[in-house]
Design an enzyme around this catalytic site. Structure first.
Site, PDB file in Angstrom:
ATOM      1  N   ILE A   1       0.767  -1.111   0.174  1.00 21.54           N
ATOM      2  CA  ILE A   1       0.027   0.074   0.078  1.00 21.54           C
ATOM      3  C   ILE A   1       0.876   1.358  -0.088  1.00 21.54           C
ATOM      4  O   ILE A   1       2.025   1.100   0.681  1.00 21.54           O
ATOM      5  CB  ILE A   1      -0.917  -0.107   1.297  1.00 21.54           C
ATOM      6  CG1 ILE A   1      -2.022   0.926   1.145  1.00 21.54           C
ATOM      7  CG2 ILE A   1      -0.011   0.306   2.561  1.00 21.54           C
ATOM      8  CD1 ILE A   1      -3.292   0.786   2.107  1.00 21.54           C
ATOM      9  N   CYS A   2       0.381   2.435  -0.675  1.00 15.50           N
ATOM     10  CA  CYS A   2       1.043   3.488  -0.633  1.00 15.50           C
ATOM     11  C   CYS A   2      -0.050   4.692  -0.412  1.00 15.50           C
ATOM     12  O   CYS A   2      -1.281   4.167   0.172  1.00 15.50           O
ATOM     13  CB  CYS A   2       1.961   3.825  -1.623  1.00 15.50           C
ATOM     14  SG  CYS A   2       0.996   3.809  -3.240  1.00 15.50           S
ATOM     15  N   HIS A   3       0.104   5.896  -1.128  1.00 18.77           N
ATOM     16  CA  HIS A   3      -1.102   6.800  -1.020  1.00 18.77           C
ATOM     17  C   HIS A   3      -2.271   6.379  -1.621  1.00 18.77           C
ATOM     18  O   HIS A   3      -3.342   6.475  -1.100  1.00 18.77           O
ATOM     19  CB  HIS A   3      -0.518   8.283  -1.301  1.00 18.77           C
ATOM     20  CG  HIS A   3      -1.388   9.250  -0.879  1.00 18.77           C
ATOM     21  ND1 HIS A   3      -2.152   9.583   0.013  1.00 18.77           N
ATOM     22  CD2 HIS A   3      -2.205   9.883  -1.888  1.00 18.77           C
ATOM     23  CE1 HIS A   3      -2.956  10.554   0.139  1.00 18.77           C
ATOM     24  NE2 HIS A   3      -3.038  10.849  -1.399  1.00 18.77           N
TER      25      HIS A   3
END
Length: 96
Positions: free
Chosen positions: A56-58
């Site tokens: 996951i990231c932004h």
């Protein structure tokens, strides 16, 4: 590339999650059961990444690149669709 939804990782906390955002983004709020390994540290910290990981990231761009790298290294990995933005928008708990 495999994808996984924020609802799926919220429903099954046994799915390992690696957050690849920078420290300030992590500090602002993250998935409670996530492991923090910034994208720039993935190569040297590869041994800390569990197989079957959701990345996951932004919003999904950085995590997609990390998933591609992990797959090239033989890992099973999935990109979290919509990233932390989708996690927050869905109303899931955020750790700080």
């Amino acid at each position: 590339m495999r994808e996984i939804s924020v609802d799926a990782i919220a429903a099954d906390t046994a799915v390992p999650v690696v957050d690849v955002r920078e420290q300030d983004e992590w500090d602002a709020g993250h998935v409670p059961h996530a492991i923090h390994i910034p994208m720039g540290e993935i190569v040297e910290r590869l041994s800390e990444v569990p197989d079957g990981v959701a990345v996951i990231c932004h919003s999904g761009g950085r995590s997609a690149r990390v998933v591609q790298y992990l797959e090239s290294q033989g890992y099973t990995a999935a990109n979290v669709v919509g990233g932390t933005s989708a996690w927050i928008a869905a109303g899931h708990d955020v750790a700080r």
